[in-house]
Motif scaffolding. Structure first.
Motif, mmCIF file in Angstrom:
data_model
loop_
_atom_site.group_PDB
_atom_site.id
_atom_site.type_symbol
_atom_site.label_atom_id
_atom_site.label_comp_id
_atom_site.label_asym_id
_atom_site.label_seq_id
_atom_site.Cartn_x
_atom_site.Cartn_y
_atom_site.Cartn_z
ATOM 1 N N ARG A 88 0.837 -1.199 0.000
ATOM 2 C CA ARG A 88 0.000 0.000 0.000
ATOM 3 C C ARG A 88 0.874 1.253 0.000
ATOM 4 N N ARG A 115 -8.758 1.154 11.092
ATOM 5 C CA ARG A 115 -8.907 0.541 9.773
ATOM 6 C C ARG A 115 -10.076 1.158 8.999
ATOM 7 N N PRO A 117 -11.791 2.296 6.009
ATOM 8 C CA PRO A 117 -11.560 1.974 4.600
ATOM 9 C C PRO A 117 -11.369 3.199 3.711
ATOM 10 N N TYR A 131 -7.039 -2.528 -1.214
ATOM 11 C CA TYR A 131 -7.627 -3.864 -1.215
ATOM 12 C C TYR A 131 -8.151 -4.222 -2.607
ATOM 13 N N CYS A 161 -4.500 -8.639 2.817
ATOM 14 C CA CYS A 161 -5.642 -8.576 1.896
ATOM 15 C C CYS A 161 -6.022 -9.959 1.393
ATOM 16 N N ARG A 164 -7.896 -11.923 4.070
ATOM 17 C CA ARG A 164 -9.268 -11.448 4.211
ATOM 18 C C ARG A 164 -10.118 -11.895 3.023
ATOM 19 N N LEU A 165 -9.556 -11.820 1.835
ATOM 20 C CA LEU A 165 -10.264 -12.229 0.634
ATOM 21 C C LEU A 165 -10.663 -13.703 0.693
ATOM 22 N N LEU A 171 -12.659 -5.857 5.954
ATOM 23 C CA LEU A 171 -11.513 -4.957 5.980
ATOM 24 C C LEU A 171 -11.311 -4.312 7.341
ATOM 25 N N ASP A 217 1.772 -2.591 8.098
ATOM 26 C CA ASP A 217 0.730 -3.476 8.608
ATOM 27 C C ASP A 217 1.163 -4.069 9.915
#
Length: 223
Positions: A88, A115, A117, A131, A161, A164-165, A171, A217
């Protein structure tokens, strides 16, 4: 999609850098691996040397590309770079430690910790746009290789990411999983989405790896 058409994915975070040790935000800054990071990359490569990896895709940032090169040499596959796998962009936060950011911009640091978004540091990416970029890149690359195995070598934020995906975690949910340097994470892509197979494998490393990442992160912070 039949089982024979599933794409196996080895998602690997880059080895350690000096800025990881200092908890300094790297973002898009091109920081190389340190000696420990190069050793970690070699160990990761040895652990995957017998896997039938058809393609290796890496962030173009040096710390990830160096890590990917070690794997490429072990399996005899050329590394291809993809900017979609970059960490990022952290704009004005880049080059600073967590404590420095919190001291300079406490309100912004709070949005980062929570966090949000829609939050992005000045000159950087929002969490939502980052993301979306990672999801697009991972999906595009996985679709190229039905029935094959590929490696995606990138950054802590990218690994977050992908977790989480594949696991359906939102997120904004706090992170409870590790993002160790040179860790091996295993996923499948079945043509419709990603499935988490295994996460945070560091058995190939003889001692502990740093989870507190200055890629941008850590627990409670944006990926």
């Amino acid at each position: 999609m039949s089982h024979s058409q599933v794409t196996r994915i080895f998602a690997v975070r880059h080895g350690e850098t000096a800025w990881n040790v200092d908890t300094r935000i790297q973002g898009h800054l091109d920081i190389p691996l340190n000696d420990t990071g190069r050793w970690q990359a070699r160990r990761m490569a040895a652990a995957l040397a017998d896997e039938p990896i058809a393609a290796i895709y890496s962030s173009d940032l040096r710390r990830a590309h160096e890590t990917a090169q070690a794997l490429g040499e072990a399996v005899g596959v050329a590394v291809q770079t993809d900017t979609g796998l970059r960490e990022r962009g952290f704009g004005s936060f880049q080059g600073l430690t967590f404590k420095e950011i919190e001291a300079r911009w406490p309100d912004l640091a709070l949005r980062w910790r929570k966090r949000d978004p829609s939050f992005g540091p000045e000159g950087g990416e929002t969490l939502a746009s980052f993301y979306a970029r990672v999801v697009e890149a991972a999906t595009r690359l996985a679709r190229r290789h039905p029935g094959e195995a590929i490696a995606l070598v990138a950054h802590g934020g990218v690994m977050d990411c992908l977790y989480r995906l594949a696991s359906g975690v939102s997120l904004q949910a706090p992170r409870t999983w590790e993002l160790g340097n040179a860790s091996i994470n295993r996923l499948l892509y079945n043509g419709e989405g990603f499935v988490l197979v295994g996460w945070g494998d560091t058995q190939h490393l003889a001692d502990g790896t740093r989870d507190e990442s200055s890629d941008g992160d850590r627990v409670g912070h944006a990926a």
